[in-house]
Design a protein around this motif. Structure first.
Motif, PDB file in Angstrom:
ATOM      1  N   LEU A   1     -26.438   4.748 -74.274  1.00 46.54           N
ATOM      2  CA  LEU A   1     -26.273   4.636 -75.771  1.00 46.54           C
ATOM      3  C   LEU A   1     -27.305   3.533 -76.244  1.00 46.54           C
ATOM      4  O   LEU A   1     -27.742   3.453 -77.561  1.00 46.54           O
ATOM      5  CB  LEU A   1     -25.008   4.327 -75.922  1.00 46.54           C
ATOM      6  N   ALA A   2     -27.604   2.641 -75.459  1.00 44.14           N
ATOM      7  CA  ALA A   2     -28.515   1.633 -75.905  1.00 44.14           C
ATOM      8  C   ALA A   2     -29.828   1.954 -76.371  1.00 44.14           C
ATOM      9  O   ALA A   2     -30.495   1.457 -76.985  1.00 44.14           O
ATOM     10  CB  ALA A   2     -28.823   0.467 -74.592  1.00 44.14           C
ATOM     11  N   ARG A   3     -30.344   2.980 -75.727  1.00 44.56           N
ATOM     12  CA  ARG A   3     -31.667   3.901 -76.166  1.00 44.56           C
ATOM     13  C   ARG A   3     -31.493   4.137 -77.931  1.00 44.56           C
ATOM     14  O   ARG A   3     -32.458   4.325 -78.416  1.00 44.56           O
ATOM     15  CB  ARG A   3     -32.015   5.140 -75.488  1.00 44.56           C
ATOM     16  N   PHE A   4     -30.438   4.191 -78.422  1.00 45.52           N
ATOM     17  CA  PHE A   4     -30.391   4.541 -79.989  1.00 45.52           C
ATOM     18  C   PHE A   4     -30.078   3.391 -80.595  1.00 45.52           C
ATOM     19  O   PHE A   4     -30.061   3.615 -81.880  1.00 45.52           O
ATOM     20  CB  PHE A   4     -29.115   5.531 -80.044  1.00 45.52           C
ATOM     21  N   SER A   5     -30.167   2.305 -80.047  1.00 44.70           N
ATOM     22  CA  SER A   5     -30.146   0.977 -80.888  1.00 44.70           C
ATOM     23  C   SER A   5     -31.425   0.509 -81.506  1.00 44.70           C
ATOM     24  O   SER A   5     -32.337   0.548 -80.873  1.00 44.70           O
ATOM     25  CB  SER A   5     -29.587  -0.249 -80.228  1.00 44.70           C
ATOM     26  N   HIS A   6     -31.346   0.667 -82.956  1.00 44.91           N
ATOM     27  CA  HIS A   6     -32.603   0.094 -83.521  1.00 44.91           C
ATOM     28  C   HIS A   6     -32.962  -1.486 -83.264  1.00 44.91           C
ATOM     29  O   HIS A   6     -34.246  -1.697 -83.375  1.00 44.91           O
ATOM     30  CB  HIS A   6     -32.279   0.306 -85.108  1.00 44.91           C
ATOM     31  N   TYR A   7     -32.050  -2.011 -83.102  1.00 48.74           N
ATOM     32  CA  TYR A   7     -32.276  -3.463 -82.606  1.00 48.74           C
ATOM     33  C   TYR A   7     -32.726  -3.620 -81.800  1.00 48.74           C
ATOM     34  O   TYR A   7     -33.877  -4.589 -81.429  1.00 48.74           O
ATOM     35  CB  TYR A   7     -30.984  -4.288 -82.794  1.00 48.74           C
ATOM     36  N   LEU A   8     -32.588  -2.899 -80.310  1.00 45.26           N
ATOM     37  CA  LEU A   8     -33.040  -3.398 -79.100  1.00 45.26           C
ATOM     38  C   LEU A   8     -34.598  -2.484 -79.019  1.00 45.26           C
ATOM     39  O   LEU A   8     -35.237  -2.897 -78.512  1.00 45.26           O
ATOM     40  CB  LEU A   8     -32.257  -2.489 -78.079  1.00 45.26           C
ATOM     41  N   LYS A   9     -34.500  -1.536 -79.897  1.00 50.02           N
ATOM     42  CA  LYS A   9     -35.854  -0.961 -80.199  1.00 50.02           C
ATOM     43  C   LYS A   9     -37.176  -1.974 -80.670  1.00 50.02           C
ATOM     44  O   LYS A   9     -38.088  -2.119 -80.203  1.00 50.02           O
ATOM     45  CB  LYS A   9     -35.874   0.471 -80.922  1.00 50.02           C
ATOM     46  N   ASP A  10     -36.530  -2.587 -81.656  1.00 53.43           N
ATOM     47  CA  ASP A  10     -37.624  -3.724 -82.229  1.00 53.43           C
ATOM     48  C   ASP A  10     -37.341  -5.066 -81.639  1.00 53.43           C
ATOM     49  O   ASP A  10     -38.380  -5.858 -81.778  1.00 53.43           O
ATOM     50  CB  ASP A  10     -36.886  -3.983 -83.711  1.00 53.43           C
ATOM     51  N   ASN A  11     -36.380  -5.411 -80.866  1.00 53.89           N
ATOM     52  CA  ASN A  11     -36.594  -6.466 -79.992  1.00 53.89           C
ATOM     53  C   ASN A  11     -35.841  -6.243 -78.608  1.00 53.89           C
ATOM     54  O   ASN A  11     -34.871  -6.496 -78.143  1.00 53.89           O
ATOM     55  CB  ASN A  11     -35.252  -7.394 -80.626  1.00 53.89           C
ATOM     56  N   PRO A  12     -36.893  -5.882 -77.866  1.00 54.66           N
ATOM     57  CA  PRO A  12     -36.643  -5.272 -76.369  1.00 54.66           C
ATOM     58  C   PRO A  12     -36.416  -6.392 -75.408  1.00 54.66           C
ATOM     59  O   PRO A  12     -36.003  -6.100 -74.278  1.00 54.66           O
ATOM     60  CB  PRO A  12     -37.859  -4.511 -76.095  1.00 54.66           C
ATOM     61  N   GLN A  13     -36.266  -7.675 -75.887  1.00 53.33           N
ATOM     62  CA  GLN A  13     -35.997  -8.656 -74.779  1.00 53.33           C
ATOM     63  C   GLN A  13     -34.662  -8.534 -74.233  1.00 53.33           C
ATOM     64  O   GLN A  13     -33.852  -7.880 -74.842  1.00 53.33           O
ATOM     65  CB  GLN A  13     -36.273 -10.017 -75.538  1.00 53.33           C
TER      66      GLN A  13
END
Length: 163
Positions: A140-152
């Motif tokens: 499910l993490a691959r769908f997170s906009h936040y993680l995509k924009d902030n991959p740290q």
């Protein structure tokens, strides 16, 4: 000459467009055809597999569109045949970004993406084993906009611990 008096060229070799000589190499990757099935996540995964192949083959944007649309079958091919005309403007080739945008609009709509992201944000381990939870979390993490924009990894680790 043949019986009609026309010349026959038996050893004539015409140069091939280099773009099409790469098709067999592309095909060796065993990417499945895309039929436009109801499974919306399948569409996004299919596109990700294409991107992986294109990165390794170093395809240009025109080749990407040609190879991707070559792999469309059934309903997906019919959709593309009707969509292509609205994208082609003044003879300019359709870009890979344009193709991805209309493809995802059709087969992985924004509301589905939001649903997946919401599931990620609401994910809790509860009765899952750690292994099951990690797999679900990563899926499910691959769908997170936040993680995509902030991959740290810091935010990802915090989210993981909260769940």
């Amino acid at each position: 000459m043949n019986r009609n008096g026309s010349r026959v060229f038996t050893n004539l070799i015409l140069p091939l467009n280099p773009q099409y000589t790469r098709l067999p190499k592309f095909h060796k990757n065993d990417l499945p055809f895309f039929y436009g099935n109801v499974d919306l996540v399948e569409a996004k995964e299919w596109l990700q597999k294409l991107n992986k192949i294109f990165r390794v083959m170093r395809c240009d944007h025109v080749q990407k569109v040609d190879f991707a649309t070559y792999m469309l079958e059934s309903d997906a091919e019919h959709w593309w045949n009707s969509t292509r005309g609205s994208l082609a403007t003044q003879g300019a080739p359709i870009t890979w970004e344009e193709f991805k945008e209309v493809f995802l609009e059709k087969y992985f709509p924004h509301n589905v993406h939001i649903q997946k992201e919401t599931k990620f944000l609401q994910l809790r381990q509860e009765e899952m084993t750690v292994v099951e939870f990690v797999a679900k979390f990563e899926n499910l993490a691959r769908f997170s906009h936040y993680l995509k924009d902030n991959p740290q990894d810091d935010w990802k680790a915090i989210k993981f611990e909260e769940a």
